[in-house]
Scaffold this motif. Structure first.
Motif, PDB file in Angstrom:
ATOM      1  N   ALA A  61       2.474   6.347  -1.461  1.00 44.88           N
ATOM      2  CA  ALA A  61       3.461   7.327  -1.023  1.00 44.88           C
ATOM      3  C   ALA A  61       4.039   8.196  -2.141  1.00 44.88           C
ATOM      4  CB  ALA A  61       4.585   6.628  -0.268  1.00 44.88           C
ATOM      5  N   PRO A  62       4.381   7.643  -3.319  1.00 45.92           N
ATOM      6  CA  PRO A  62       4.987   8.502  -4.353  1.00 45.92           C
ATOM      7  C   PRO A  62       4.111   9.701  -4.723  1.00 45.92           C
ATOM      8  CG  PRO A  62       5.308   6.195  -4.903  1.00 45.92           C
ATOM      9  CD  PRO A  62       4.361   6.219  -3.740  1.00 45.92           C
ATOM     10  N   ALA A  63       2.805   9.509  -4.767  1.00 41.78           N
ATOM     11  CA  ALA A  63       1.904  10.598  -5.169  1.00 41.78           C
ATOM     12  C   ALA A  63       1.435  11.423  -3.971  1.00 41.78           C
ATOM     13  CB  ALA A  63       0.691  10.031  -5.906  1.00 41.78           C
ATOM     14  N   ARG A  64       1.201  10.774  -2.829  1.00 44.51           N
ATOM     15  CA  ARG A  64       0.649  11.470  -1.656  1.00 44.51           C
ATOM     16  C   ARG A  64       1.409  11.079  -0.391  1.00 44.51           C
ATOM     17  NH1 ARG A  64      -3.732   9.883  -4.771  1.00 44.51           N
ATOM     18  NH2 ARG A  64      -5.090  11.577  -5.508  1.00 44.51           N
ATOM     19  N   PRO A  65       2.683  11.423  -0.277  1.00 48.48           N
ATOM     20  CA  PRO A  65       3.475  11.000   0.886  1.00 48.48           C
ATOM     21  C   PRO A  65       2.962  11.559   2.208  1.00 48.48           C
ATOM     22  CG  PRO A  65       4.667  12.633  -0.411  1.00 48.48           C
ATOM     23  CD  PRO A  65       3.470  12.246  -1.212  1.00 48.48           C
ATOM     24  N   ILE A  66       2.542  12.830   2.212  1.00 47.09           N
ATOM     25  CA  ILE A  66       2.086  13.472   3.445  1.00 47.09           C
ATOM     26  C   ILE A  66       0.769  12.859   3.916  1.00 47.09           C
ATOM     27  CG2 ILE A  66       1.399  15.645   4.517  1.00 47.09           C
ATOM     28  CD1 ILE A  66       4.341  15.538   3.785  1.00 47.09           C
ATOM     29  N   ARG A  67      -0.171  12.724   3.008  1.00 48.14           N
ATOM     30  CA  ARG A  67      -1.485  12.190   3.380  1.00 48.14           C
ATOM     31  C   ARG A  67      -1.406  10.723   3.804  1.00 48.14           C
ATOM     32  NH1 ARG A  67      -5.758  14.577  -1.180  1.00 48.14           N
ATOM     33  NH2 ARG A  67      -5.438  16.794  -0.690  1.00 48.14           N
ATOM     34  N   SER A  68      -0.593   9.945   3.103  1.00 45.07           N
ATOM     35  CA  SER A  68      -0.492   8.527   3.440  1.00 45.07           C
ATOM     36  C   SER A  68       0.133   8.337   4.817  1.00 45.07           C
ATOM     37  CB  SER A  68       0.304   7.764   2.376  1.00 45.07           C
ATOM     38  OG  SER A  68       1.630   8.264   2.274  1.00 45.07           O
ATOM     39  N   ALA A  77      -0.706  -0.239   9.308  1.00 46.87           N
ATOM     40  CA  ALA A  77      -0.396   1.141   9.687  1.00 46.87           C
ATOM     41  C   ALA A  77       1.036   1.299  10.188  1.00 46.87           C
ATOM     42  CB  ALA A  77      -1.389   1.619  10.748  1.00 46.87           C
ATOM     43  N   ILE A  78       1.482   0.408  11.065  1.00 43.34           N
ATOM     44  CA  ILE A  78       2.832   0.555  11.622  1.00 43.34           C
ATOM     45  C   ILE A  78       3.897   0.348  10.545  1.00 43.34           C
ATOM     46  CG2 ILE A  78       2.979  -1.842  12.380  1.00 43.34           C
ATOM     47  CD1 ILE A  78       4.550   1.242  14.086  1.00 43.34           C
ATOM     48  N   THR A  79       3.622  -0.501   9.568  1.00 43.68           N
ATOM     49  CA  THR A  79       4.563  -0.703   8.470  1.00 43.68           C
ATOM     50  C   THR A  79       4.662   0.539   7.592  1.00 43.68           C
ATOM     51  OG1 THR A  79       4.117  -3.073   8.436  1.00 43.68           O
ATOM     52  CG2 THR A  79       5.122  -2.133   6.470  1.00 43.68           C
ATOM     53  N   MET A  80       3.525   1.138   7.285  1.00 40.25           N
ATOM     54  CA  MET A  80       3.525   2.366   6.482  1.00 40.25           C
ATOM     55  C   MET A  80       4.256   3.489   7.202  1.00 40.25           C
ATOM     56  SD  MET A  80      -0.345   2.357   4.900  1.00 40.25           S
ATOM     57  CE  MET A  80      -0.087   3.934   4.060  1.00 40.25           C
ATOM     58  N   VAL A  81       4.034   3.590   8.509  1.00 47.08           N
ATOM     59  CA  VAL A  81       4.726   4.610   9.297  1.00 47.08           C
ATOM     60  C   VAL A  81       6.236   4.384   9.270  1.00 47.08           C
ATOM     61  CG1 VAL A  81       5.151   5.381  11.671  1.00 47.08           C
ATOM     62  CG2 VAL A  81       2.809   5.211  10.822  1.00 47.08           C
ATOM     63  N   GLY A  82       6.661   3.141   9.494  1.00 48.23           N
ATOM     64  CA  GLY A  82       8.084   2.824   9.497  1.00 48.23           C
ATOM     65  C   GLY A  82       8.763   3.108   8.169  1.00 48.23           C
ATOM     66  N   LEU A  83       8.106   2.743   7.082  1.00 50.69           N
ATOM     67  CA  LEU A  83       8.659   3.008   5.751  1.00 50.69           C
ATOM     68  C   LEU A  83       8.799   4.503   5.489  1.00 50.69           C
ATOM     69  CD1 LEU A  83       6.993   0.400   3.361  1.00 50.69           C
ATOM     70  CD2 LEU A  83       9.421   0.938   3.473  1.00 50.69           C
ATOM     71  N   ALA A  84       7.772   5.248   5.855  1.00 50.71           N
ATOM     72  CA  ALA A  84       7.800   6.694   5.623  1.00 50.71           C
ATOM     73  C   ALA A  84       8.921   7.360   6.413  1.00 50.71           C
ATOM     74  CB  ALA A  84       6.448   7.300   6.001  1.00 50.71           C
ATOM     75  N   LEU A  85       9.075   6.979   7.676  1.00 51.04           N
ATOM     76  CA  LEU A  85      10.101   7.591   8.518  1.00 51.04           C
ATOM     77  C   LEU A  85      11.502   7.244   8.030  1.00 51.04           C
ATOM     78  CD1 LEU A  85       8.465   6.960  12.009  1.00 51.04           C
ATOM     79  CD2 LEU A  85       8.728   9.169  10.882  1.00 51.04           C
ATOM     80  N   ILE A 133       0.838  -1.207   0.000  1.00 52.77           N
ATOM     81  CA  ILE A 133       0.000   0.000   0.000  1.00 52.77           C
ATOM     82  C   ILE A 133       0.868   1.250   0.000  1.00 52.77           C
ATOM     83  CG2 ILE A 133      -1.676   1.342   1.340  1.00 52.77           C
ATOM     84  CD1 ILE A 133      -2.856  -1.319   2.294  1.00 52.77           C
ATOM     85  N   TYR A 134       1.931   1.214   0.797  1.00 55.49           N
ATOM     86  CA  TYR A 134       2.822   2.382   0.859  1.00 55.49           C
ATOM     87  C   TYR A 134       3.468   2.640  -0.500  1.00 55.49           C
ATOM     88  CZ  TYR A 134       6.721   5.395   2.097  1.00 55.49           C
ATOM     89  OH  TYR A 134       7.618   6.429   2.135  1.00 55.49           O
TER      90      TYR A 134
END
Length: 401
Positions: A269-276, A311-319, A264-265
């Motif tokens: 993320a490429p198009a909407r990094p902040i919102r995701s 959710a925790i995976t998406m957060v970890g990837l983004a950070l 999902i990330y």
């Protein structure tokens, strides 16, 4: 086969090995979560006290990541990895032989020493080895390996520990790592240190608002997450009334959903990094706050575990992606600092959860964890997203080497 295809295949094979190593390291850090009741009974102590295994391990990584990374900054990365795996194996054998809780704690501190440097160098090395244009995909491999630690490593380690004794789990991790070190020794080429940074890099890195806000969000989110997650096994057992087999199933679902989170990330993320990223924090907050409410239903707990894992995976990837983006010229140092802050969250969360159990009871671990995640979401909305949108970083390349 053309040489460039062969080289690319070798790169992906090495990245897969690093992903498996990430799986092993994350498994050993978190497997005590599933074994806390068994370890507590073995040494005749309470579960809240046994939770110190998580706290002390995480804080040791926090304290050691930066100094050990600086000390090893100029070492060939292959040689350093072999040394780290050797220490890792030796201290796991000691964990299996532990004759008291204190001796087990000492062995875990030894494992934490290798862990501290491993995560500081692994992600930069993975990005370095990735075929051109495949950095995010390579990073996704590592995150998938980390996620599989919770979907396979922790529940399997818990199941093995419940059936054969918790010591067997540590022996098995050591045995698997022996195979891993042999593969790395054979396949990994010499890898001179590159863009690792130095102690002179630190002042400029500390001036980077993007990096500092990323670290702050990491500390808050992980504290909230691990305040609840560290004690998920006793919570589901004592509050939910679920049997050990169902609890293992919940751990499988939470870990497995991490793979879905990676997918999902990669799409959002490429198009909407902040919102995701904001969405992922909001989903985490909802999960921890609803933990007590949904514990009356096995189905709802499984659904919650699925969403929480995504959710925790998406957060970890983004950070982690933001750290690499903010400090490509001192990747090892910035990543070691991130690993340290991440482990502040792990250790702090385990301690917060332990104190919550002692003062308020297991019922409240989700609510108390939610306070930290809510603070992270508020910080992101009010301050951080504006900073992340602006790139004004001073390079430290001239200070490296």
């Amino acid at each position: 086969m053309p040489k460039h295809h062969e080289s690319e295949n070798n790169s992906w094979l090495l990245i897969a090995l690093f992903a498996f190593a990430a799986f092993i390291f994350n498994t050993t850090e978190f497997v005590p979560i599933g074994l806390l009741p068994d370890i507590a009974r073995s040494f005749n102590i309470d579960v809240a006290h046994t939770g110190l295994l998580i706290t002390i391990y995480a804080w040791a990584v926090t304290l050691l990541s930066l100094p050990f990374t600086l000390l090893t900054a100029r070492m060939d990365r292959k040689l350093l990895l072999i040394l780290l795996f050797s220490l890792f194996i030796g201290f796991h054998i000691l964990s299996g032989f532990a004759w008291s809780f204190n001796s087990l704690m000492i062995s875990r501190l030894g494992v934490a020493c290798s862990h501290a440097v491993f995560w500081a160098i692994t992600i930069p090395l993975t990005v370095r080895l990735a075929p051109k244009g495949n950095r995010i995909k390579a990073l996704g491999f590592i995150v998938t390996g980390s996620s599989l630690a919770t979907v396979l490593g922790v529940p399997l380690g818990t199941a093995i520990g419940q059936e054969l004794g918790w010591r067997t789990t540590f022996y098995l991790i050591a045995a698997i790592t022996v195979v891993l070190i042999m593969l790395f020794f054979k396949m990994l080429p010499a890898l001179p240190s590159r863009n690792s940074g130095s102690i002179k890099s630190l002042p400029l890195l500390f001036k980077r608002k993007t990096l500092m806000h990323t670290y702050l969000l990491t500390a808050l989110i992980m504290t909230g997450h691990f305040a609840a997650y560290t004690y998920i096994t006793p919570f589901l057992n004592d509050i939910g009334g679920f049997n050990p087999r169902f609890i293992i199933a919940v751990l499988f679902v939470m870990g497995g959903s991490g793979i879905l989170g990676s997918f999902i990330y990669a799409r959002l993320a490429p198009a909407r990094p902040i919102r995701s990223f904001a969405l992922a924090i909001a989903l985490m907050l909802a999960c921890v706050l609803l933990l007590k409410l949904v514990s009356i239903s096995a189905f709802l707990i499984l659904v919650l575990g699925l969403i929480w894992g995504v959710a925790i995976t998406m957060v970890g990837l983004a950070l982690q992606s933001k750290v690499l983006e903010a400090a490509p010229d001192a990747a090892d140092i910035a990543t070691s600092m991130y690993s340290g802050v991440f482990n502040i969250g792990i250790g702090g969360g385990a301690l917060v959860g332990s104190q919550t159990i002692n003062l308020l009871g297991l019922n409240y671990i989700g609510y108390i964890g939610g306070i930290f995640i809510a603070l992270a979401l508020l910080t992101f909305i009010v301050f951080t997203y504006k900073i992340w949108l602006i790139r004004q970083e001073e390079p430290v390349a001239s200070l490296i080497n």
